[in-house]
Design an enzyme around this catalytic site. Structure first.
Site, short mmCIF file in Angstrom:
data_model
loop_
_atom_site.label_atom_id
_atom_site.label_comp_id
_atom_site.label_asym_id
_atom_site.label_seq_id
_atom_site.Cartn_x
_atom_site.Cartn_y
_atom_site.Cartn_z
N THR A 1 -8.93 0.37 -10.36
CA THR A 1 -8.43 -0.82 -9.66
C THR A 1 -8.64 -2.11 -10.45
O THR A 1 -9.42 -2.17 -11.39
CB THR A 1 -9.07 -0.88 -8.25
OG1 THR A 1 -8.92 0.38 -7.63
CG2 THR A 1 -8.46 -1.92 -7.37
N ARG B 1 0.84 -1.20 0.00
CA ARG B 1 0.00 0.00 0.00
C ARG B 1 0.88 1.26 0.00
O ARG B 1 1.95 1.29 0.64
CB ARG B 1 -0.87 -0.02 1.26
CG ARG B 1 -1.88 1.12 1.39
CD ARG B 1 -3.01 0.99 0.41
NE ARG B 1 -4.17 1.79 0.79
CZ ARG B 1 -5.21 1.98 -0.02
NH1 ARG B 1 -5.25 1.42 -1.21
NH2 ARG B 1 -6.24 2.69 0.37
N SER C 1 -7.92 1.06 3.15
CA SER C 1 -8.41 0.54 1.88
C SER C 1 -9.64 -0.32 2.10
O SER C 1 -9.94 -0.73 3.22
CB SER C 1 -7.30 -0.31 1.25
OG SER C 1 -7.79 -1.00 0.13
N SER C 2 -10.34 -0.59 1.00
CA SER C 2 -11.43 -1.57 1.01
C SER C 2 -11.03 -2.81 0.23
O SER C 2 -11.85 -3.72 0.06
CB SER C 2 -12.67 -0.98 0.36
OG SER C 2 -13.01 0.22 0.96
N GLU D 1 -6.04 3.88 -7.40
CA GLU D 1 -7.21 4.52 -6.78
C GLU D 1 -8.20 4.99 -7.84
O GLU D 1 -8.86 4.18 -8.42
CB GLU D 1 -6.80 5.65 -5.84
CG GLU D 1 -7.71 5.79 -4.61
CD GLU D 1 -9.18 6.05 -4.88
OE1 GLU D 1 -10.01 5.17 -4.56
OE2 GLU D 1 -9.53 7.12 -5.36
N GLY E 1 -13.71 -1.57 -7.12
CA GLY E 1 -15.03 -0.99 -6.88
C GLY E 1 -15.11 -0.07 -5.67
O GLY E 1 -16.20 0.14 -5.13
N GLY E 2 -13.98 0.47 -5.23
CA GLY E 2 -14.02 1.37 -4.07
C GLY E 2 -14.56 0.62 -2.87
O GLY E 2 -14.36 -0.59 -2.73
N ASP F 1 -7.75 8.27 -0.08
CA ASP F 1 -8.45 7.25 0.72
C ASP F 1 -8.34 7.56 2.22
O ASP F 1 -8.97 6.89 3.04
CB ASP F 1 -7.89 5.84 0.45
CG ASP F 1 -8.60 5.16 -0.71
OD1 ASP F 1 -9.51 5.77 -1.30
OD2 ASP F 1 -8.25 4.01 -1.03
N1 GLU Z 1 -8.61 3.01 -3.44
C1 GLU Z 1 -9.59 2.02 -3.16
C2 GLU Z 1 -9.19 1.18 -1.98
O1 GLU Z 1 -8.05 1.00 -1.75
C3 GLU Z 1 -9.84 1.13 -4.32
C4 GLU Z 1 -10.38 1.91 -5.44
C5 GLU Z 1 -11.28 1.13 -6.34
O2 GLU Z 1 -11.51 -0.03 -6.19
O3 GLU Z 1 -11.76 1.74 -7.25
O4 GLU Z 1 -10.02 0.71 -1.28
#
Ligand code: GLU
Length: 586
Positions: A407, A117, A471-472, A427, A492-493, A447
């Site tokens: 991502t 990360r 992060s997710s 991201e 997918g954030g 994030d």
């Molecule tokens: N930046 C996000 C994360 O680390 C992922 C972004 C995405 O999946 O579009 O959770």
């Protein structure tokens, strides 16, 4: 329900996905982002016996397969896949970004994880994303330019996993990407559409304009695009190893791009790059119906949130309810909201803030699960963070952070049965929109929570020097009796968490095959609005969900799940029909 009835019901879900869209859903599909205007009919399951790669782009999957055919391990293939993805899917991941990898080691039967990360620059402080008025910046004011760029971690991660589990020479693993960058690759429809769609940001940055708009117009699907600068960067990393990225001319040009942005300069320094380390961390594993669901712990919230969701829904008979019953989605949706309440309150980089040790505690989750024993949706005031066992209780304030779609996720199984599940990201789509050395720089620092504190109480996910933003990302490997049976993940954030949790329930409770489970329409509820995937059969559940007390929103769901199932008959691979992914194997 009889055992036989189950597959038939599932087949009907899958079939209904392939039918023409109802008029209202078609309208929704027409107005959504171009990359999302795809079908959710499942792609065919790909079957293999020895090894497999499932990745977001066919050229990247092929590069990984070639490495496996040459006797390489999954770790070797990870290097080839990631470096090709950075070329052919530059909007999603690459050298300028970061990643998390979950690894199953066949020899020892152990699961471990690698954290690549991004880190906040040493010079960054809690007010990084506050404007001159002391208020949080607007999202894109923060994203575009140097301010959002964290120290890239992807290359150090590749080095770490290759160093531990690689068999082939590092130098040769970069050849596929160098060849494609030198001789040209075919621009995919998705890349072309996203470039055109992002012209207002990408097209106005001096560093990206010439590459993505070479004639003044956006690159077009089907055209051959060369990236000599990327080939040169990779050649340096092939010859001198990852230090050629973190020190010397490549590092200097990254720092220059970040600090010299005319409107929104950033703080990244040569020292940040030179000192960056990927970290091997223990996997976070949670039980679910006799299986072990293993993933990435902090700084990702992925495995904790997914483990909490699964722990809360386990007492309910989702298998009998099935995917068409709104009751299944009430239980899953509210479990997700409760997990997100804990995530906002407690989860951040554990090297900087203390995280309750009991977030996956069985007694705690069973108490949280009783909140779901009700006939209707949890009222919003009932969705608050719980009180998990914690040896260092602190007063915390909920944070708020943005997650936007870009991502990529890929999974690899090699001849020896090692499994790699990796989510990799810059991201936002095209990251900070800054490019140097043929690759885009991330905007991962957005994030972090933009506000460092609320009402005088600290937010766990505030910016601190050297810290990794929460992060997710949820790269996952699922074990039965210590052996891997599924590996999956998605972009997918923050929706990654419900995307992956849904796919696990579809595999485990609804016994879908890997492609059906991935394609099953998404219904996601993180913060109270039940988001129902546009253009799918799930739209027929909207009325029932409203009747249960939810506000619903029919919208595109931008997953890019890739997954594999390992069975007694071999390896099955599936790729998300919503993007351009593919599974390949022998
Ligand atoms: N930046 C996000 C994360 O680390 C992922 C972004 C995405 O999946 O579009 O959770």
């Amino acid at each position: 329900m009889t055992v036989l009835a189950k597959p038939l019901r599932i087949a009907s879900v899958a079939l209904s996905l392939a039918l023409p869209l109802p008029a209202f859903a078609q309208q929704a599909a027409d107005t959504i982002a171009p990359e999302a205007a795809t079908t959710t009919a499942p792609k065919a399951v790909v079957h293999a016996q020895r090894h497999m790669v499932a990745a977001a782009n066919p050229a990247a999957a092929q590069a990984g397969l070639d490495v496996l055919r040459a006797g390489g391990s999954a770790a070797d293939a990870v290097v080839a896949v990631q470096t090709v993805l950075g070329l052919v899917e530059p909007q999603s991941s690459g050298l300028g970004g970061g990643a998390f990898l979950v690894w199953y080691d066949a020899a020892s039967g152990k699961v471990t994880t690698f954290d690549g990360r991004e880190t906040a620059p040493k010079a960054a402080t809690g007010d990084l994303f506050l404007g001159t008025d002391g208020k949080p910046l607007k999202f894109f004011e923060a994203v575009v330019g140097g301010r959002s760029v964290g120290t890239p971690g992807a290359i150090r991660l590749l080095e770490a996993v290759h160093g531990r589990y690689g068999k082939l020479d590092w130098t040769n693993l970069l050849d596929p990407a160098i060849d494609l960058a030198t001789n040209g690759f075919t621009v995919s429809p998705r890349l072309a559409a996203l470039v055109a769609d992002d012209a207002d940001k990408l097209g106005t940055q001096a560093s990206t304009r010439d590459y993505f708009f070479p004639t003044g117009k956006p690159i077009a699907a089907g055209q051959t695009l060369r990236n000599p600068a990327y080939a040169e960067t990779l050649a340096a990393i092939a010859k001198d190893g990852p230090d050629a990225f973190y020190k010397g001319p490549v590092a200097d040009s990254i720092v220059e791009a970040v600090r010299s942005h005319p409107i929104n300069p950033g703080l990244l320094s040569g020292e940040d790059l030179a000192d960056y380390k990927a970290i091997e961390r223990p996997a976070v594993c949670a039980p679910y119906r006799g299986l072990q669901v293993c993933g990435m712990g902090p700084p990702s919230s992925g495995a904790l949130a997914i483990g909490q969701i699964l722990g809360m829904v386990e007492p309910f008979d989702l298998a009998t309810l099935g995917p068409e019953d709104p009751e299944s989605w009430r239980i899953l949706g509210d479990a997700t909201r409760l997990a997100f309440a804990d995530r906002e309150r407690y989860v951040a980089d554990a090297d900087f803030v203390s995280i309750p040790k009991g977030l996956l505690n069985a007694d705690y989750l069973s108490i949280r699960s009783t909140l779901l024993r009700r006939p209707t949706a949890l009222p919003q005031e009932g969705v608050t963070a719980g009180d998990p066992p914690w040896d260092k209780a602190e007063l915390r304030r909920d944070g708020a952070s943005f997650d936007m779609p870009s991502t990529t996720h890929f999974v690899i199984v090699d001849d020896e049965g090692n499994v790699a599940s990796m989510t990799s990201s810059i991201e936002n789509g095209f990251g900070s929109r800054l490019m140097t050395g043929g690759f885009l720089l991330n905007n991962q620092l957005t994030d972090f929570s933009f506000a460092p504190e609320e009402d005088g109480r600290a937010v766990a996910n505030r910016v601190e020097p050297g810290k990794r933003p929460r992060s997710s990302m949820s790269p996952t490997i699922i074990l039965r009796d210590g052996k891997p049976i599924f590996a999956l993940g998605s972009p997918g954030g923050s929706s990654i968490i419900p995307y992956v949790a849904k796919t696990i329930v579809a595999l485990v409770d609804w016994k879908m095959d890997i492609s059906q489970a991935i394609a099953l329409p998404h219904l996601t509820n993180r913060f109270g609005t039940y988001d129902v995937e546009a253009g799918t059969s799930a739209v027929s559940l909207v009325k029932d969900l409203e009747a249960l007390g939810y506000k619903t929103a029919v919208k595109e769901q931008n997953s890019g799940l890739q997954g594999i199932a390992i069975t007694a008959n071999g390896i099955d691979g599936g790729a998300d029909p919503r993007r351009e992914g593919i599974a390949v194997g022998d």
